[in-house]
Design an enzyme around this catalytic site. Structure first.
Site, PDB file in Angstrom:
ATOM      1  N   ASP A  23       2.938  -4.325   7.969  1.00 13.10           N
ATOM      2  CA  ASP A  23       1.617  -3.510   7.855  1.00 13.10           C
ATOM      3  C   ASP A  23       0.446  -4.601   7.910  1.00 13.10           C
ATOM      4  O   ASP A  23       0.066  -5.303   7.049  1.00 13.10           O
ATOM      5  CB  ASP A  23       1.631  -2.838   6.428  1.00 13.10           C
ATOM      6  N   HIS A  72       0.847  -1.113   0.017  1.00 13.00           N
ATOM      7  CA  HIS A  72      -0.239  -0.069   0.062  1.00 13.00           C
ATOM      8  C   HIS A  72       0.960   1.283  -0.032  1.00 13.00           C
ATOM      9  O   HIS A  72       1.875   1.043   0.654  1.00 13.00           O
ATOM     10  CB  HIS A  72      -1.019   0.111   1.222  1.00 13.00           C
ATOM     11  N   CYS A 106      -4.822   2.418  -3.720  1.00 11.39           N
ATOM     12  CA  CYS A 106      -3.557   2.971  -3.114  1.00 11.39           C
ATOM     13  C   CYS A 106      -2.398   1.946  -3.294  1.00 11.39           C
ATOM     14  O   CYS A 106      -1.695   1.789  -2.292  1.00 11.39           O
ATOM     15  CB  CYS A 106      -3.622   3.335  -1.655  1.00 11.39           C
ATOM     16  N   LYS A 153     -10.604  -0.510  10.355  1.00 10.44           N
ATOM     17  CA  LYS A 153     -10.867  -1.798   9.500  1.00 10.44           C
ATOM     18  C   LYS A 153     -11.105  -2.965  10.297  1.00 10.44           C
ATOM     19  O   LYS A 153     -11.299  -3.958   9.808  1.00 10.44           O
ATOM     20  CB  LYS A 153      -9.619  -2.058   8.812  1.00 10.44           C
ATOM     21  N   GLN A 191      -4.959  -4.845   6.783  1.00  7.28           N
ATOM     22  CA  GLN A 191      -5.831  -5.949   6.269  1.00  7.28           C
ATOM     23  C   GLN A 191      -5.957  -7.244   7.170  1.00  7.28           C
ATOM     24  O   GLN A 191      -6.611  -8.133   6.636  1.00  7.28           O
ATOM     25  CB  GLN A 191      -5.568  -5.963   4.961  1.00  7.28           C
TER      26      GLN A 191
HETATM   27  N1  PLP Z   1      -1.878  -0.664   4.447  1.00  5.52           N
HETATM   28  C1  PLP Z   1      -2.957  -1.126   3.790  1.00  5.52           C
HETATM   29  C2  PLP Z   1      -2.524  -2.738   3.570  1.00  5.52           C
HETATM   30  C3  PLP Z   1      -4.281  -0.679   3.851  1.00  5.52           C
HETATM   31  O1  PLP Z   1      -5.122  -1.471   3.228  1.00  5.52           O
HETATM   32  C4  PLP Z   1      -4.373   0.596   4.228  1.00  5.52           C
HETATM   33  C5  PLP Z   1      -5.656   1.050   4.024  1.00  5.52           C
HETATM   34  O2  PLP Z   1      -6.435   0.958   3.275  1.00  5.52           O
HETATM   35  C6  PLP Z   1      -3.554   1.113   4.889  1.00  5.52           C
HETATM   36  C7  PLP Z   1      -2.262   0.726   5.014  1.00  5.52           C
HETATM   37  C8  PLP Z   1      -3.511   2.224   5.478  1.00  5.52           C
HETATM   38  O3  PLP Z   1      -4.438   2.313   6.538  1.00  5.52           O
HETATM   39  P1  PLP Z   1      -5.098   3.786   7.097  1.00  5.52           P
HETATM   40  O4  PLP Z   1      -5.682   4.621   6.135  1.00  5.52           O
HETATM   41  O5  PLP Z   1      -6.180   3.367   8.356  1.00  5.52           O
HETATM   42  O6  PLP Z   1      -3.838   4.482   8.004  1.00  5.52           O
END
Ligand code: PLP
Length: 416
Positions: free
Chosen positions: A209, A132, A373, A235, A212
């Protein structure tokens, strides 16, 4: 309830689970809402909504500094959430939990503190092509500032990373390996423990990270033996604006603060300032108290159902939908790794993903369209974007049947 009873509760009593989510019971564009945009943010059970209301009606005050009763109550509730978060991921102690705004801020925190302090020009950071933007851009910024190199592990066609190249891409210059636990665009689940072992062998830290993964997989940071694990409340059926960053005590203690201000200090003078112990050293200013407090209720919601039952239900939805959707003419799934969370990204030949998103919305079906993203990942597949369907505990087989029928009718109309 034992685990088996819990599992049947989910599979046989979805109506009860769904009844806990007020937002699901509405018509959108004249049709019953079907919410398949859970990877972007999932919906909130009534218990979480009520926890927020209860906090503001009864307990709100600023935390940590007051001597009066409400300050004490708010502080206790905030710190109880920290304990719940620690136990949710099996951290050794709640001091290893930092509250942030979200996964994005968690990763930025590591880059700005660990990265600035410990990395020197020529060092390397390793990520994969499926990351991401939150797990790309903070590292790029750090690389630019400090003269580091960002290395990117390529993917196989099915959306798994090409782990056979990992050994050759790691060296004693690698200082950070930062990998997504479950990809938001492909669904691919990555073997974090094994990657971490290899990272540690060359002296690198393992950052995960977990955005998900937190609501969909069993998370045990001691078992994974990762150095940092970042995830987001919104999430996982919790409020927006709350992130959780787990970090091993030895790193958190060695790292400089992220931001300066109130709450993160022991003593301030114009000559010298000393910082609070962890975790407060990393939580400058008034935090998002109410949402952190209600986040504990989201954890309790997940724990009541149980991860085993959640995984079983979401795998069932994933298998059923993957097979049913593949029958549509011109349908192609992007991301077919053997280990996946409940995410199906797809393209339909000759139909733009934005058009599909708009036409599905007209039928009350919420999906996400675009690059999610993960622009470098889309580039790797030679596409601009996909339609993404992502599941949560409240989704049903009947909803998938409606999605498939709706897509078939869209395809028939556009191709006739
Ligand atoms: N990493 C992954 C795999 C994501 O799917 C997301 C959000 O969609 C993020 C990071 C970023 O999360 P946040 O927007 O809650 O900071």
């Amino acid at each position: 309830m034992n685990t088996i009873d819990q599992e049947s509760a989910v599979l046989n009593d979805l109506a009860k689970i769904r009844s806990a989510f007020p937002i699901l019971h509405q018509q959108v564009n004249g049709k019953p809402l079907i919410y398949f945009d859970n990877a972007a943010s999932n919906q909130k059970p009534i218990s979480v909504i009520q926890a927020l209301e209860h906090y503001y009606k009864h307990d709100h005050s600023n935390i940590h500094r007051g001597l009066h009763t409400l300050a004490e109550r708010a502080t206790v509730a905030y710190e109880e959430s920290r304990k719940a978060a620690a136990s949710f991921i099996n951290a050794t102690e709640s001091d290893e939990i930092i509250f942030t705004k979200g996964t994005t801020e968690g990763i930025n925190l590591i880059a700005s503190t660990f990265g600035r302090k410990f990395l020197v020009p020529g060092d390397e950071i390793l990520i994969t092509t499926m990351e991401h933007h939150s797990n790309i851009v903070p590292w790029q910024m750090l690389c630019e500032e400090k003269g580091l190199e960002l290395k990117v592990l390529p993917l196989l066609d099915n959306g798994e990373a090409n782990w056979s190249q990992l050994n050759s891409m790691l060296s004693d210059r690698t200082k950070i390996v930062s990998i997504v636990h479950a990809s938001n665009s492909l669904g691919t689940i990555n073997p974090i423990k094994e990657i971490g072992e290899k990272a540690h062998k060359v002296g690198a830290i393992m950052v995960v990270d977990g955005a998900q993964a937190a609501a969909h997989l069993d998370i045990d940071v001691q078992h994974l033996n990762c150095d940092f694990y970042a995830f987001s409340s919104h999430k996982m059926y919790g409020p927006t604006g709350v992130g959780i960053l787990y970090g091993k005590r030895k790193w958190l203690e060695a790292m400089p603060p992220y931001q300066g201000g109130g709450e993160m200090i022991k003593e301030v003078s114009f000559d010298q300032t000393t910082y609070s112990d962890i975790p407060h050293k990393f939580e400058a200013g008034t935090p998002n108290i109410a949402d952190v407090v209600a986040f504990k209720t989201a954890i309790e919601f997940i724990d009541r159902i149980g991860k085993k039952a959640i995984i079983k239900h979401e795998n069932l939805l994933l298998d059923y939908a993957s097979k049913a959707l593949t029958r549509i003419d011109g349908f192609r799934i992007i991301g077919t790794a053997p280990e996946k969370v409940g995410v199906i990204s797809f393209v339909l030949e000759g139909i733009h993903h934005f058009d599909l998103g708009i036409m599905l919305d007209a039928k009350g079906i919420a999906v996400r369209t675009g690059h999610h993203c993960t622009q470098p990942l889309m580039e790797c597949y030679g596409i601009e974007g996909t339609v993404r369907v992502s599941f949560a505990i409240y989704n049903t087989i009947e909803e998938i049947d409606i999605l498939v029928k709706s897509l078939e009718s869209i395809v028939n109309r556009l191709r006739s």
